[in-house]
Design a protein around this motif. Structure first.
Motif, mmCIF file in Angstrom:
data_model
loop_
_atom_site.group_PDB
_atom_site.id
_atom_site.type_symbol
_atom_site.label_atom_id
_atom_site.label_comp_id
_atom_site.label_asym_id
_atom_site.label_seq_id
_atom_site.Cartn_x
_atom_site.Cartn_y
_atom_site.Cartn_z
ATOM 1 N N ALA A 14 0.748 -1.114 0.084
ATOM 2 C CA ALA A 14 0.119 0.122 0.045
ATOM 3 C C ALA A 14 0.962 1.212 -0.055
ATOM 4 O O ALA A 14 0.476 2.306 -0.788
ATOM 5 C CB ALA A 14 -0.864 0.172 1.282
ATOM 6 N N ARG A 15 1.965 1.222 0.899
ATOM 7 C CA ARG A 15 2.879 2.272 0.767
ATOM 8 C C ARG A 15 3.386 2.485 -0.503
ATOM 9 O O ARG A 15 3.775 3.857 -1.061
ATOM 10 C CB ARG A 15 3.853 2.223 1.881
ATOM 11 C CG ARG A 15 3.076 2.194 3.418
ATOM 12 C CD ARG A 15 4.361 1.942 4.312
ATOM 13 N NE ARG A 15 3.754 2.162 5.600
ATOM 14 C CZ ARG A 15 4.169 1.462 6.857
ATOM 15 N NH1 ARG A 15 5.295 0.325 6.674
ATOM 16 N NH2 ARG A 15 3.702 1.778 8.101
ATOM 17 N N ALA A 44 -3.171 1.023 -4.144
ATOM 18 C CA ALA A 44 -2.723 1.282 -2.485
ATOM 19 C C ALA A 44 -4.049 1.161 -1.796
ATOM 20 O O ALA A 44 -3.919 0.468 -0.666
ATOM 21 C CB ALA A 44 -2.390 2.557 -2.678
ATOM 22 N N GLY A 45 -5.062 1.680 -2.214
ATOM 23 C CA GLY A 45 -6.352 1.557 -1.455
ATOM 24 C C GLY A 45 -6.678 0.115 -1.149
ATOM 25 O O GLY A 45 -7.360 -0.227 0.039
ATOM 26 N N ILE A 46 -6.618 -0.978 -2.147
ATOM 27 C CA ILE A 46 -7.164 -2.115 -1.970
ATOM 28 C C ILE A 46 -6.159 -2.909 -1.249
ATOM 29 O O ILE A 46 -6.532 -3.537 -0.125
ATOM 30 C CB ILE A 46 -6.886 -2.859 -3.351
ATOM 31 C CG1 ILE A 46 -8.089 -2.428 -4.423
ATOM 32 C CG2 ILE A 46 -7.305 -4.478 -3.234
ATOM 33 C CD1 ILE A 46 -7.946 -2.868 -5.781
ATOM 34 N N ALA A 47 -4.693 -2.647 -1.288
ATOM 35 C CA ALA A 47 -3.759 -3.307 -0.290
ATOM 36 C C ALA A 47 -3.972 -2.843 1.170
ATOM 37 O O ALA A 47 -4.183 -3.526 2.067
ATOM 38 C CB ALA A 47 -2.475 -2.858 -0.389
ATOM 39 N N ALA A 48 -4.322 -1.432 1.294
ATOM 40 C CA ALA A 48 -4.619 -0.963 2.622
ATOM 41 C C ALA A 48 -5.883 -1.661 3.481
ATOM 42 O O ALA A 48 -5.976 -1.805 4.320
ATOM 43 C CB ALA A 48 -4.855 0.753 2.628
ATOM 44 N N LEU A 86 -12.776 4.427 -4.519
ATOM 45 C CA LEU A 86 -11.659 3.919 -5.564
ATOM 46 C C LEU A 86 -11.812 2.716 -6.543
ATOM 47 O O LEU A 86 -11.424 2.616 -7.678
ATOM 48 C CB LEU A 86 -10.587 3.770 -4.554
ATOM 49 C CG LEU A 86 -9.496 4.707 -3.860
ATOM 50 C CD1 LEU A 86 -8.823 3.814 -2.830
ATOM 51 C CD2 LEU A 86 -8.951 5.306 -5.128
ATOM 52 N N LEU A 87 -12.659 2.086 -5.830
ATOM 53 C CA LEU A 87 -13.014 0.604 -6.874
ATOM 54 C C LEU A 87 -14.055 1.170 -8.080
ATOM 55 O O LEU A 87 -13.711 0.672 -9.061
ATOM 56 C CB LEU A 87 -13.922 -0.238 -6.117
ATOM 57 C CG LEU A 87 -12.803 -0.802 -5.034
ATOM 58 C CD1 LEU A 87 -13.589 -1.904 -4.101
ATOM 59 C CD2 LEU A 87 -11.579 -1.755 -5.670
ATOM 60 N N LEU A 115 -7.438 5.634 3.376
ATOM 61 C CA LEU A 115 -7.414 3.877 3.662
ATOM 62 C C LEU A 115 -5.611 3.661 4.226
ATOM 63 O O LEU A 115 -5.898 2.751 5.114
ATOM 64 C CB LEU A 115 -7.550 3.231 2.294
ATOM 65 C CG LEU A 115 -9.209 3.417 1.780
ATOM 66 C CD1 LEU A 115 -9.240 2.887 0.674
ATOM 67 C CD2 LEU A 115 -9.952 2.429 2.934
ATOM 68 N N LEU A 116 -4.880 4.250 3.725
ATOM 69 C CA LEU A 116 -3.717 3.853 4.228
ATOM 70 C C LEU A 116 -3.359 4.329 5.538
ATOM 71 O O LEU A 116 -2.804 3.688 6.435
ATOM 72 C CB LEU A 116 -2.387 4.437 3.204
ATOM 73 C CG LEU A 116 -0.861 4.246 3.720
ATOM 74 C CD1 LEU A 116 -0.813 2.658 3.896
ATOM 75 C CD2 LEU A 116 -0.105 4.849 2.621
ATOM 76 N N GLN A 117 -3.808 5.454 5.900
ATOM 77 C CA GLN A 117 -3.671 6.228 7.228
ATOM 78 C C GLN A 117 -4.386 5.015 8.291
ATOM 79 O O GLN A 117 -4.164 4.838 9.254
ATOM 80 C CB GLN A 117 -4.396 7.590 7.337
ATOM 81 C CG GLN A 117 -4.183 8.293 8.625
ATOM 82 C CD GLN A 117 -4.809 9.471 8.533
ATOM 83 O OE1 GLN A 117 -5.302 9.905 7.728
ATOM 84 N NE2 GLN A 117 -4.066 10.354 9.662
#
Length: 126
Positions: A14-15, A44-48, A86-87, A115-117
């Motif tokens: 994600a990062r 990134a959003g999916i991974a987060a 995002l999706l 989402l990452l935060q």
């Protein structure tokens, strides 16, 4: 592998995806880069989201259906609005002939950042 180690790997993904989106956004001001920026932000959003699901539920969605990922994130208590947004841009950015705008790509970066935060906070708590 454990859910925690899988979550760590997805957090690193994600990062990296978000850093890539931000770097491309900064270095290339051409409109044609919008799809690439958005696609990296979507990943990134999916991974987060996977991080939150792995830590809360012990698993993450592997389904092709995006609704399943949103449902699982809801069960994990995550930000489904940001993931849904995002999706909704994923197919447009990745497969359509007409490109997204830079404004939309910037929104994708914003949603992925949220989402990452959340993923980083969840990871720190577990």
């Amino acid at each position: 592998m454990s859910a925690r180690s899988d979550a760590h790997a997805r957090l690193e993904d994600a990062r990296a995806f978000l850093e890539s989106a931000r770097t491309i956004d900064t270095l290339n001001d051409e409109e044609s880069y919008a799809d690439v920026i958005a696609t990296n932000a979507v990943h990134a959003g999916i991974a987060a989201a996977d991080v939150v699901c792995l830590l809360a539920l012990g698993q993450h969605s592997k389904a092709e259906n995006h609704a399943d990922a949103v449902k699982m994130l809801r069960e994990a208590g995550g930000d489904t609005a940001a993931l849904s947004r995002l999706l909704s841009e994923k197919t447009k950015a990745g497969y359509n002939i007409k490109s997204l705008t830079r404004t939309k790509a910037a929104k994708c970066i914003e949603w992925a950042g949220k989402l990452l935060q959340a993923a980083e906070g969840t990871y720190a708590e577990h």
